[in-house]
Write a protein that holds these residues in place. Structure first.
Motif, PDB file in Angstrom:
ATOM      1  N   SER A 208       0.821  -1.219   0.000  1.00  6.83           N
ATOM      2  CA  SER A 208       0.000   0.000   0.000  1.00  6.83           C
ATOM      3  C   SER A 208       0.852   1.265   0.000  1.00  6.83           C
ATOM      4  CB  SER A 208      -0.958   0.002   1.206  1.00  6.83           C
ATOM      5  OG  SER A 208      -1.832  -1.085   1.159  1.00  6.83           O
ATOM      6  N   THR A 209       1.992   1.223  -0.694  1.00  5.24           N
ATOM      7  CA  THR A 209       2.875   2.388  -0.756  1.00  5.24           C
ATOM      8  C   THR A 209       2.793   3.096  -2.100  1.00  5.24           C
ATOM      9  OG1 THR A 209       4.720   1.006  -1.498  1.00  5.24           O
ATOM     10  CG2 THR A 209       4.499   1.369   0.878  1.00  5.24           C
ATOM     11  N   GLN A 210       2.070   2.516  -3.060  1.00 10.57           N
ATOM     12  CA  GLN A 210       2.006   3.077  -4.403  1.00 10.57           C
ATOM     13  C   GLN A 210       0.570   3.439  -4.762  1.00 10.57           C
ATOM     14  OE1 GLN A 210       3.600  -0.329  -6.421  1.00 10.57           O
ATOM     15  NE2 GLN A 210       5.698   0.460  -6.404  1.00 10.57           N
ATOM     16  N   SER A 211       0.426   4.273  -5.765  1.00 11.27           N
ATOM     17  CA  SER A 211      -0.908   4.669  -6.222  1.00 11.27           C
ATOM     18  C   SER A 211      -0.834   5.050  -7.697  1.00 11.27           C
ATOM     19  CB  SER A 211      -1.432   5.831  -5.383  1.00 11.27           C
ATOM     20  OG  SER A 211      -2.769   6.110  -5.694  1.00 11.27           O
ATOM     21  N   GLY A 284      -5.209  -1.002   7.234  1.00  9.25           N
ATOM     22  CA  GLY A 284      -5.308  -1.744   5.984  1.00  9.25           C
ATOM     23  C   GLY A 284      -6.682  -1.620   5.360  1.00  9.25           C
ATOM     24  N   ASP A 285      -6.816  -2.205   4.160  1.00  8.57           N
ATOM     25  CA  ASP A 285      -8.078  -2.179   3.424  1.00  8.57           C
ATOM     26  C   ASP A 285      -9.128  -3.024   4.131  1.00  8.57           C
ATOM     27  OD1 ASP A 285      -6.513  -0.865   1.605  1.00  8.57           O
ATOM     28  OD2 ASP A 285      -6.403  -2.531   0.178  1.00  8.57           O
ATOM     29  N   LEU A 286     -10.361  -2.555   4.065  1.00  4.73           N
ATOM     30  CA  LEU A 286     -11.474  -3.354   4.549  1.00  4.73           C
ATOM     31  C   LEU A 286     -11.983  -4.257   3.440  1.00  4.73           C
ATOM     32  CD1 LEU A 286     -13.720  -1.029   6.750  1.00  4.73           C
ATOM     33  CD2 LEU A 286     -12.534  -3.103   7.459  1.00  4.73           C
ATOM     34  N   ASN A 287     -12.439  -5.439   3.812  1.00  2.00           N
ATOM     35  CA  ASN A 287     -13.107  -6.341   2.885  1.00  2.00           C
ATOM     36  C   ASN A 287     -14.064  -7.211   3.699  1.00  2.00           C
ATOM     37  OD1 ASN A 287     -11.512  -8.488   4.040  1.00  2.00           O
ATOM     38  ND2 ASN A 287      -9.846  -7.897   2.655  1.00  2.00           N
ATOM     39  N   SER A 288     -14.757  -8.111   3.032  1.00  2.00           N
ATOM     40  CA  SER A 288     -15.768  -8.916   3.727  1.00  2.00           C
ATOM     41  C   SER A 288     -15.167  -9.772   4.834  1.00  2.00           C
ATOM     42  CB  SER A 288     -16.498  -9.810   2.715  1.00  2.00           C
ATOM     43  OG  SER A 288     -17.199  -9.025   1.784  1.00  2.00           O
ATOM     44  N   SER A 333     -11.692   3.989  -0.675  1.00  2.00           N
ATOM     45  CA  SER A 333     -12.187   2.616  -0.582  1.00  2.00           C
ATOM     46  C   SER A 333     -11.075   1.637  -0.244  1.00  2.00           C
ATOM     47  CB  SER A 333     -12.856   2.199  -1.897  1.00  2.00           C
ATOM     48  OG  SER A 333     -11.942   2.275  -2.977  1.00  2.00           O
ATOM     49  N   LYS A 334      -9.816   2.059  -0.452  1.00  2.46           N
ATOM     50  CA  LYS A 334      -8.679   1.197  -0.135  1.00  2.46           C
ATOM     51  C   LYS A 334      -7.491   2.071   0.255  1.00  2.46           C
ATOM     52  CE  LYS A 334      -7.709   0.801  -5.103  1.00  2.46           C
ATOM     53  NZ  LYS A 334      -8.828   1.652  -5.518  1.00  2.46           N
ATOM     54  N   PHE A 335      -6.455   1.445   0.821  1.00  2.00           N
ATOM     55  CA  PHE A 335      -5.343   2.205   1.378  1.00  2.00           C
ATOM     56  C   PHE A 335      -4.608   3.006   0.308  1.00  2.00           C
ATOM     57  CE2 PHE A 335      -1.841   3.359   4.007  1.00  2.00           C
ATOM     58  CZ  PHE A 335      -2.262   3.165   5.317  1.00  2.00           C
ATOM     59  N   SER A 336      -4.526   2.477  -0.909  1.00  2.78           N
ATOM     60  CA  SER A 336      -3.794   3.196  -1.960  1.00  2.78           C
ATOM     61  C   SER A 336      -4.510   4.475  -2.373  1.00  2.78           C
ATOM     62  CB  SER A 336      -3.559   2.294  -3.175  1.00  2.78           C
ATOM     63  OG  SER A 336      -4.769   1.740  -3.643  1.00  2.78           O
ATOM     64  N   ASP A 337      -5.836   4.568  -2.152  1.00  2.00           N
ATOM     65  CA  ASP A 337      -6.527   5.843  -2.364  1.00  2.00           C
ATOM     66  C   ASP A 337      -5.981   6.884  -1.400  1.00  2.00           C
ATOM     67  OD1 ASP A 337      -8.241   4.829  -4.325  1.00  2.00           O
ATOM     68  OD2 ASP A 337      -9.709   4.168  -2.848  1.00  2.00           O
ATOM     69  N   LEU A 338      -5.788   6.477  -0.153  1.00  2.00           N
ATOM     70  CA  LEU A 338      -5.261   7.372   0.873  1.00  2.00           C
ATOM     71  C   LEU A 338      -3.807   7.731   0.574  1.00  2.00           C
ATOM     72  CD1 LEU A 338      -6.205   8.590   3.627  1.00  2.00           C
ATOM     73  CD2 LEU A 338      -5.121   6.623   4.720  1.00  2.00           C
ATOM     74  N   THR A 339      -3.002   6.724   0.225  1.00  2.00           N
ATOM     75  CA  THR A 339      -1.587   6.927  -0.082  1.00  2.00           C
ATOM     76  C   THR A 339      -1.402   7.893  -1.245  1.00  2.00           C
ATOM     77  OG1 THR A 339      -1.057   4.692   0.677  1.00  2.00           O
ATOM     78  CG2 THR A 339       0.559   5.766  -0.720  1.00  2.00           C
ATOM     79  N   GLY A 340      -2.187   7.705  -2.313  1.00  2.00           N
ATOM     80  CA  GLY A 340      -2.050   8.552  -3.483  1.00  2.00           C
ATOM     81  C   GLY A 340      -2.304  10.017  -3.171  1.00  2.00           C
ATOM     82  N   HIS A 341      -3.285  10.286  -2.337  1.00  2.00           N
ATOM     83  CA  HIS A 341      -3.592  11.679  -1.984  1.00  2.00           C
ATOM     84  C   HIS A 341      -2.505  12.252  -1.077  1.00  2.00           C
ATOM     85  CE1 HIS A 341      -6.431  15.034  -1.744  1.00  2.00           C
ATOM     86  NE2 HIS A 341      -6.087  15.147  -0.477  1.00  2.00           N
ATOM     87  N   LEU A 342      -2.051  11.466  -0.118  1.00  2.00           N
ATOM     88  CA  LEU A 342      -1.050  11.964   0.830  1.00  2.00           C
ATOM     89  C   LEU A 342       0.309  12.160   0.171  1.00  2.00           C
ATOM     90  CD1 LEU A 342      -1.939   9.802   3.967  1.00  2.00           C
ATOM     91  CD2 LEU A 342      -2.357  12.248   3.651  1.00  2.00           C
ATOM     92  N   ASN A 343       0.616  11.383  -0.876  1.00  2.00           N
ATOM     93  CA  ASN A 343       1.906  11.527  -1.557  1.00  2.00           C
ATOM     94  C   ASN A 343       2.045  12.870  -2.267  1.00  2.00           C
ATOM     95  OD1 ASN A 343       2.957   9.102  -0.743  1.00  2.00           O
ATOM     96  ND2 ASN A 343       2.488   8.006  -2.631  1.00  2.00           N
TER      97      ASN A 343
END
Length: 467
Positions: A208-211, A284-288, A333-343
């Motif tokens: 989850s370090t890339q986006s 981390g990402d949420l899933n079922s 919806s997932k961690f990479s969404d957060l990472t991409g914005h914070l980068n």
């Protein structure tokens, strides 16, 4: 003989007449099966006829291509390589280093000759040169690079103003939007391919370090560092990677979003390095499956597993169990969404998070902090210490261990080294901050021993020597 033939004919005619009469009178009538006109009519191009009338509204890439090809360059990287150690080296000695040439692409971003490319294109370069689309070649200077985002900045001194590409806001790029990939595959001059944005916020690392922006525009070896542009010819991303078992394009390619690339090169130009704004959570990402384990109904978002002490998230009141649903009004919806914005953010920038806590939504503002942690080889994650930490261990200096390396955690704990202990020196040099740790590790040869001095949980000074 004639009588016999006559008798046979009469008998045959009588049999035919009798069989026909039987079928007519006693057999049930059956319908004749045939293709109906309605069935055939369903194959007529009804609505499609209307669509064909508007075929002239398909995107026109010519203007975007013309604006881009002259701003995309060929980058040549000369490194010195001794090659892999062979059996003959043990008998005849190690071969002397020889030049090795690598190539890629780059994008001119202003008229003064600043060029973006990938870090892996220029890595370990002894010489760098850039060839423009008009075949003019210039020596290039490396201004700076960031391995984490795989972005590098070059500069050439041209005798005229250069054509360049302007940045677009990659946050506004839409899935399904047409894009062009422009680069120098297989050492060819500027080549244009077209496709659509297939997905956004792709993480290829598994950490989850890339986006990345994912596209289906054909990208091949040599395209690295080239431009991904929209139909207006504006820079959407820097082409970086492909997904392939053969090394050539098979359907998917990935680009660093323009917002991240722009922020990285601005940091390099202004500060000399990249300024990372840290939120201060682990999760981390949420899933079922995870939702079932946590006994919650949410299946989308970022689950906060822990909050880093003293971080912006900590000061803003984030808690373990919070679920981040939005950042700055953009869905997460997932961690990479957060990472991409914070980068694309820096220390002291403020972000607004929408959280789900115990089923209720709330919005908080978080001031991003400078990264004060570092993952140290063999040990784990360390951070800058507070005066309270130093006083507790009666230390004058040091960095604090916040997380032990999973592989060596058992070894450290057996020797009384746990989270919270203080590392005071590395290779006999005192450390006062993680910057000291980074520099000592970075300047250490891979053949050198790693000597660590620390204070264990009992307050005892211990020294460890790793080779």
């Amino acid at each position: 003989m004639k009588k016999i033939i006559t008798l046979v004919i009469v008998s045959a005619l009588g049999g035919i007449f009798t069989l026909g009469a039987y079928k007519l009178m006693f057999e049930e009538e059956k319908p004749i099966i045939a293709s109906s006109p309605e069935t055939q009519a369903t194959f007529l191009p009804t609505r499609n006829v209307g669509n064909l009338m508007y075929s002239n509204e398909a995107p026109d890439f010519t203007a975007a291509a013309e604006n881009t090809v002259n701003a995309v360059v060929h980058v040549k990287n000369v490194t010195m390589s001794s090659g892999e150690t062979s059996f003959q080296d043990f008998f005849y000695g190690r071969r002397s280093p020889h030049p090795q040439v690598g190539t890629g692409s780059g994008v001119i971003i202003n008229a003064d000759g600043y060029i973006i490319t990938n870090n892996h294109v220029i890595k370990n370069a002894q010489e760098l040169s850039v060839t423009l689309n008009n075949n003019k070649t210039y020596n290039a200077e490396l201004i700076g690079a960031d391995a984490k985002t795989d972005i590098a900045l070059l500069k050439i001194e041209a005798d005229t103003e250069l054509p360049f590409v302007t940045f677009s806001d990659s946050d506004n790029a839409k899935i399904g939007e047409w894009v062009l990939a422009v680069g120098n595959p297989f050492n060819l001059t500027s080549t244009v391919t077209a496709g659509i944005i297939s997905a956004k916020s792709r993480d290829l690392s598994g950490a989850s370090t890339q986006s990345f922006i994912q596209t289906d525009a054909a990208v091949n070896p040599g395209n690295s560092g080239g431009a991904l542009v929209n139909t207006n010819g504006e820079l959407v991303g820097i082409n970086t990677a492909i997904s392939s078992q053969t090394g050539s394009y098979i359907g998917y390619s990935f680009a660093v979003p323009s917002n991240i690339a722009k922020k990285v090169i601005e940091d390099i130009m202004e500060y000399g390095n990249v300024q990372n704004g840290i939120l201060g959570i682990q999760g981390g990402d949420l899933n079922s499956d995870l939702a079932e384990q946590l006994d919650i109904d949410e299946t989308e978002g970022v689950y906060v597993g822990s909050v880093v002490e003293g971080s912006g998230a900590d000061k803003a009141g984030l808690q373990k169990g919070d679920i981040i649903k939005e950042i700055d009004n953009k869905e997460v919806s997932k961690f990479s969404d957060l990472t991409g914005h914070l980068n694309a953010k820096r220390p002291n920038d403020i972000v607004r998070l929408k959280l789900s806590r115990d089923g209720e939504l709330k919005t908080v503002s978080v001031t991003l902090a400078k990264n004060d942690t570092y993952v140290m080889p063999l040990v784990g994650r360390v951070k800058n210490t507070s005066q309270a930490d130093l006083k507790k261990f009666k230390a004058k200096n040091g960095v604090k261990i916040t997380q032990l390396n999973d592989e060596y955690a058992g070894y450290w704990e057996k020797n009384g080294v746990v989270k919270g202990c203080i590392i005071t020196a590395i290779n006999d040099e005192p450390v006062y901050s993680i910057d000291d740790v980074k520099n000592l590790i970075k300047n250490r040869s891979s053949y050198d021993a790693l000597r660590i001095e620390l204070i264990n949980i009992d307050g005892e000074i211990e020294r460890y020597n790793f080779r």
